[in-house]
Design an enzyme around this catalytic site. Structure first.
Site, PDB file in Angstrom:
ATOM      1  N   LYS A  22       0.840  -1.216   0.000  1.00 13.23           N
ATOM      2  CA  LYS A  22       0.000   0.000   0.000  1.00 13.23           C
ATOM      3  C   LYS A  22       0.868   1.257   0.000  1.00 13.23           C
ATOM      4  O   LYS A  22       0.615   2.204  -0.757  1.00 13.23           O
ATOM      5  CB  LYS A  22      -0.901   0.002   1.229  1.00 13.23           C
ATOM      6  CG  LYS A  22      -1.552   1.339   1.541  1.00 13.23           C
ATOM      7  CD  LYS A  22      -2.453   1.306   2.755  1.00 13.23           C
ATOM      8  CE  LYS A  22      -1.706   1.468   4.039  1.00 13.23           C
ATOM      9  NZ  LYS A  22      -1.384   2.862   4.400  1.00 13.23           N
ATOM     10  N   ASN A  23       1.910   1.265   0.844  1.00 16.09           N
ATOM     11  CA  ASN A  23       2.669   2.508   1.030  1.00 16.09           C
ATOM     12  C   ASN A  23       3.645   2.785  -0.102  1.00 16.09           C
ATOM     13  O   ASN A  23       4.184   3.883  -0.201  1.00 16.09           O
ATOM     14  CB  ASN A  23       3.352   2.511   2.399  1.00 16.09           C
ATOM     15  CG  ASN A  23       2.312   2.592   3.510  1.00 16.09           C
ATOM     16  OD1 ASN A  23       1.150   2.918   3.262  1.00 16.09           O
ATOM     17  ND2 ASN A  23       2.712   2.264   4.727  1.00 16.09           N
ATOM     18  N   CYS A 117      -3.299  12.527  13.100  1.00 14.66           N
ATOM     19  CA  CYS A 117      -4.206  11.389  12.962  1.00 14.66           C
ATOM     20  C   CYS A 117      -4.154  10.598  14.258  1.00 14.66           C
ATOM     21  O   CYS A 117      -3.607  11.029  15.246  1.00 14.66           O
ATOM     22  CB  CYS A 117      -3.825  10.556  11.747  1.00 14.66           C
ATOM     23  SG  CYS A 117      -2.486   9.465  12.098  1.00 14.66           S
ATOM     24  N   ARG A 122       2.108  14.114  13.434  1.00 13.68           N
ATOM     25  CA  ARG A 122       2.553  13.887  12.035  1.00 13.68           C
ATOM     26  C   ARG A 122       2.718  15.210  11.277  1.00 13.68           C
ATOM     27  O   ARG A 122       2.023  15.489  10.305  1.00 13.68           O
ATOM     28  CB  ARG A 122       1.591  12.939  11.334  1.00 13.68           C
ATOM     29  CG  ARG A 122       1.508  11.617  12.079  1.00 13.68           C
ATOM     30  CD  ARG A 122       0.611  10.625  11.424  1.00 13.68           C
ATOM     31  NE  ARG A 122       1.276   9.972  10.292  1.00 13.68           N
ATOM     32  CZ  ARG A 122       0.707   8.990   9.593  1.00 13.68           C
ATOM     33  NH1 ARG A 122      -0.509   8.592   9.900  1.00 13.68           N
ATOM     34  NH2 ARG A 122       1.334   8.428   8.579  1.00 13.68           N
ATOM     35  N   ASP A 305       4.874   0.086  11.983  1.00 11.17           N
ATOM     36  CA  ASP A 305       3.567  -0.439  11.546  1.00 11.17           C
ATOM     37  C   ASP A 305       3.337  -1.878  11.974  1.00 11.17           C
ATOM     38  O   ASP A 305       2.256  -2.416  11.782  1.00 11.17           O
ATOM     39  CB  ASP A 305       3.447  -0.345  10.021  1.00 11.17           C
ATOM     40  CG  ASP A 305       3.283   1.094   9.584  1.00 11.17           C
ATOM     41  OD1 ASP A 305       3.387   1.361   8.384  1.00 11.17           O
ATOM     42  OD2 ASP A 305       3.082   1.961  10.465  1.00 11.17           O
ATOM     43  N   ARG A 397      -8.847   0.026   5.033  1.00  5.73           N
ATOM     44  CA  ARG A 397      -8.027   1.031   4.340  1.00  5.73           C
ATOM     45  C   ARG A 397      -6.713   0.429   3.864  1.00  5.73           C
ATOM     46  O   ARG A 397      -6.106   0.899   2.912  1.00  5.73           O
ATOM     47  CB  ARG A 397      -7.723   2.196   5.291  1.00  5.73           C
ATOM     48  CG  ARG A 397      -8.926   3.013   5.654  1.00  5.73           C
ATOM     49  CD  ARG A 397      -8.561   4.203   6.495  1.00  5.73           C
ATOM     50  NE  ARG A 397      -7.514   5.009   5.857  1.00  5.73           N
ATOM     51  CZ  ARG A 397      -7.094   6.174   6.359  1.00  5.73           C
ATOM     52  NH1 ARG A 397      -7.618   6.634   7.479  1.00  5.73           N
ATOM     53  NH2 ARG A 397      -6.156   6.860   5.763  1.00  5.73           N
TER      54      ARG A 397
HETATM   55  C1  EPZ Z   1       4.569   6.493   6.492  1.00  3.93           C
HETATM   56  O1  EPZ Z   1       3.939   7.567   7.159  1.00  3.93           O
HETATM   57  C2  EPZ Z   1       3.537   5.388   6.426  1.00  3.93           C
HETATM   58  N1  EPZ Z   1       2.380   5.850   5.656  1.00  3.93           N
HETATM   59  C3  EPZ Z   1       3.107   4.993   7.834  1.00  3.93           C
HETATM   60  O2  EPZ Z   1       2.253   3.859   7.707  1.00  3.93           O
HETATM   61  C4  EPZ Z   1       4.345   4.551   8.615  1.00  3.93           C
HETATM   62  O3  EPZ Z   1       3.949   4.312   9.950  1.00  3.93           O
HETATM   63  C5  EPZ Z   1       5.407   5.653   8.581  1.00  3.93           C
HETATM   64  O4  EPZ Z   1       5.703   6.009   7.222  1.00  3.93           O
HETATM   65  C6  EPZ Z   1       6.704   5.214   9.232  1.00  3.93           C
HETATM   66  O5  EPZ Z   1       7.202   4.094   8.570  1.00  3.93           O
HETATM   67  C7  EPZ Z   1       2.488   5.862   4.307  1.00  3.93           C
HETATM   68  O6  EPZ Z   1       3.498   5.519   3.742  1.00  3.93           O
HETATM   69  C8  EPZ Z   1       1.267   6.314   3.568  1.00  3.93           C
HETATM   70  P1  EPZ Z   1       7.139   9.491   8.477  1.00  3.93           P
HETATM   71  P2  EPZ Z   1       4.673   9.019   7.161  1.00  3.93           P
HETATM   72  O7  EPZ Z   1       7.138  10.768   7.717  1.00  3.93           O
HETATM   73  O8  EPZ Z   1       5.383   9.188   5.881  1.00  3.93           O
HETATM   74  C9  EPZ Z   1       7.992  12.661  11.899  1.00  3.93           C
HETATM   75  C10 EPZ Z   1       0.293   2.643   7.789  1.00  3.93           C
HETATM   76  O9  EPZ Z   1      -0.119   2.011   8.774  1.00  3.93           O
HETATM   77  N2  EPZ Z   1       7.946  13.661  10.832  1.00  3.93           N
HETATM   78  O10 EPZ Z   1       8.183   8.463   8.173  1.00  3.93           O
HETATM   79  O11 EPZ Z   1       3.687  10.032   7.572  1.00  3.93           O
HETATM   80  C11 EPZ Z   1       6.632  12.028  12.149  1.00  3.93           C
HETATM   81  O12 EPZ Z   1       5.873  12.813  13.053  1.00  3.93           O
HETATM   82  C12 EPZ Z   1       0.861   4.015   8.013  1.00  3.93           C
HETATM   83  O13 EPZ Z   1       0.333   2.208   6.637  1.00  3.93           O
HETATM   84  C13 EPZ Z   1       8.290  14.975  11.133  1.00  3.93           C
HETATM   85  O14 EPZ Z   1       8.611  15.301  12.268  1.00  3.93           O
HETATM   86  O15 EPZ Z   1       5.725   8.802   8.333  1.00  3.93           O
HETATM   87  C14 EPZ Z   1       7.005  10.701  12.739  1.00  3.93           C
HETATM   88  O16 EPZ Z   1       7.293  10.885  14.119  1.00  3.93           O
HETATM   89  C15 EPZ Z   1       0.644   4.512   9.444  1.00  3.93           C
HETATM   90  N3  EPZ Z   1       8.261  15.906  10.142  1.00  3.93           N
HETATM   91  C16 EPZ Z   1       8.323  10.346  12.024  1.00  3.93           C
HETATM   92  O17 EPZ Z   1       8.801  11.581  11.470  1.00  3.93           O
HETATM   93  C17 EPZ Z   1       7.912  15.573   8.852  1.00  3.93           C
HETATM   94  O18 EPZ Z   1       7.915  16.465   7.974  1.00  3.93           O
HETATM   95  C18 EPZ Z   1       8.154   9.343  10.894  1.00  3.93           C
HETATM   96  O19 EPZ Z   1       7.139   9.835  10.045  1.00  3.93           O
HETATM   97  C19 EPZ Z   1       7.561  14.234   8.563  1.00  3.93           C
HETATM   98  C20 EPZ Z   1       7.598  13.299   9.561  1.00  3.93           C
END
Ligand code: EPZ
Length: 418
Positions: A22-23, A117, A122, A305, A397
């Site tokens: 999915k991702n 969320c 996030r 995840d 989802r």
């Molecule tokens: C992706 O979310 C995935 N979603 C998430 O999966 C997954 O949990 C996550 O990566 C971590 O692997 C999709 O790919 C659609 P991040 P994403 O940016 O990209 C912080 C699922 O279950 N951060 O890697 O939003 C953030 O707050 C979903 O399929 C910032 O601080 O995750 C978090 O603490 C849930 N500033 C950490 O980084 C930013 O600009 C990792 O977030 C971006 C992120």
């Protein structure tokens, strides 16, 4: 209201085939609109998030021809607006990938801001840092993000945190920026590599995806391509934990074992049997399982995840286990539901201390988010007696035919929708 009714206590046995990631698919669908020719994508998962993303690109004018549940042809030549509707961002956060795609292709994008969320705030500050470094002007007004540029220019970008979303989003934009962009401290997940390989198959010039330094030499335009998405690492891991928790024996087919190494390692530490084949893994849940500790980390560390699913397996293993959630600040909400099933878990901040119990008992449960939902289904499949799970729309989802796949493994699960 959509519900699952589960009769637990039955070990899951048999074979299950994993769908597309999915991702990876979300970033690839956004990237596909950057070409003005037909882009054929195979092995997309038929899940709600993907279907919303496909609706979103047809809403901005791209041609979307759904060949079958897992195959789509996208053509971005007929896009007639750079404005993504609020309803799509509210339904799915990954709509923010349109910023990178539309900014890269058209030098402008107007996308509603994603909210927080169920699992945390996030923020998207690193996405914005990357776009600004590439020369985009970013304004935020009326709950939307307006990005514009006179032509993106290469930059040397260092991410302050390892972020999957920002790595993909900036890679999308930089793939058509003038010159060579370098992204340091990049995320290394398998889906990052898949998005980079997909973009390269359209004529992009991206090197180093899968390492923490990605080099992207921008190109003028993309051509059409045919691409097949990698198997979903998290769906595979979910069924691995299900085999362990229910003391079952499941052959999980269409996987890349390398992507599952951290999950395999933990299940082995607990005393389970994990047999790796070229494109499959078999997990045989041990009757008596041992405690172990888990800390979620960016890939190749243990995936966040998979944290809820592993916590459920540890809740049924002997001894004291410690699970540390180092990626998101609010990803243990589901533990309250596990306590109602008889689990013994204490959450202090981003650490869960688990004292394994012999048995869980069925209960009526509320699903708080996608991966917690899959974990609570796993707990209900092991628990003695009947469980009713509400709000299972979250699960749909990200998991295709989850109840059918579980029933195919001998699980007693019924889907009810009013
Ligand atoms: C992706 O979310 C995935 N979603 C998430 O999966 C997954 O949990 C996550 O990566 C971590 O692997 C999709 O790919 C659609 P991040 P994403 O940016 O990209 C912080 C699922 O279950 N951060 O890697 O939003 C953030 O707050 C979903 O399929 C910032 O601080 O995750 C978090 O603490 C849930 N500033 C950490 O980084 C930013 O600009 C990792 O977030 C971006 C992120």
């Amino acid at each position: 209201m959509e519900q699952y009714i589960i009769e637990g206590g039955i070990p899951l046995n048999g074979e299950v085939t994993i769908g597309g990631a999915k991702n990876a698919a979300l970033g690839i669908i956004a990237g596909a609109v950057m070409a003005d020719e037909d882009v054929l994508i195979e092995n997309i998962p038929n899940v709600n998030d993907i279907n919303v993303m496909l609706e979103a690109i047809s809403e901005i004018g791209a041609k979307v021809n759904r060949i079958d549940a897992h195959t789509v042809v996208i053509n971005g030549s007929s896009i007639n607006t750079n404005e993504v509707k609020d309803e799509y961002m509210r339904k799915i956060r990954a709509s923010y990938y349109f910023i990178g795609a539309l900014l890269g292709k058209y030098n402008s994008a107007h996308v509603p801001l994603p909210g927080g969320c169920e699992i945390g705030a996030r923020p998207i500050d690193q996405h914005l840092k990357g776009f600004r470094a590439l020369g985009a002007k970013i304004d935020i007004s009326g709950g939307s993000l307006h990005a514009k540029s006179d032509g993106l220019k290469a930059a040397h970008i260092y991410f302050d945190v390892v972020t999957v979303g920002a790595t993909i989003n900036v890679m999308l934009a930089a793939s058509m920026a003038h010159g060579q962009t370098i992204i340091e401290n990049a995320a290394r997940e398998p889906h990052i590599v898949d998005v980079a390989n997909f973009l390269n198959s359209m004529g992009a010039n991206i090197k180093g995806a899968g390492t923490d330094t990605i080099r992207i030499r921008g190109v003028e335009r993309f051509h059409g391509t045919e691409y097949s998405i990698i198997p979903d690492q998290i769906e595979a891991g979910t069924f691995m934990c299900m085999a362990a928790a229910t003391r079952g024996n499941i052959l999980i087919k269409n996987v890349i074992p390398k992507h599952l190494e951290s999950i395999t390692a933990k299940l082995l530490e607990m005393g389970n049997e994990v047999i790796e084949y070229d494109e499959a893994v078999r997990v045989i849940g041990a009757a008596e399982q041992r405690h172990t500790d888990v800390k979620t980390l960016p890939y190749p560390g243990f995936p966040t995840d998979m944290q809820p699913q592993m916590t459920v397996a540890l809740a049924l293993a002997e001894g004291i286990s410690v699970v540390t959630e180092s990626i998101f600040e609010n990803r243990f909400k589901y533990v309250d539901e596990l306590l109602r099933m008889g689990a013994s878990i204490r959450v202090e901040g981003n650490v869960a201390v688990i004292c394994g119990v012999k048995e869980l008992s069925g209960a009526s449960i509320n699903v708080p988010d996608l991966r917690a939902g899959a974990a609570l289904v796993t707990a209900a499949l092991k628990a003695k007696g009947k469980s009713t799970l509400d709000e299972i729309g979250y699960i749909k989802r990200g998991y295709e035919e989850f109840d059918k796949k579980i029933a195919g493994l001998g699980g007693k699960i019924t889907y009810i929708s009013d």
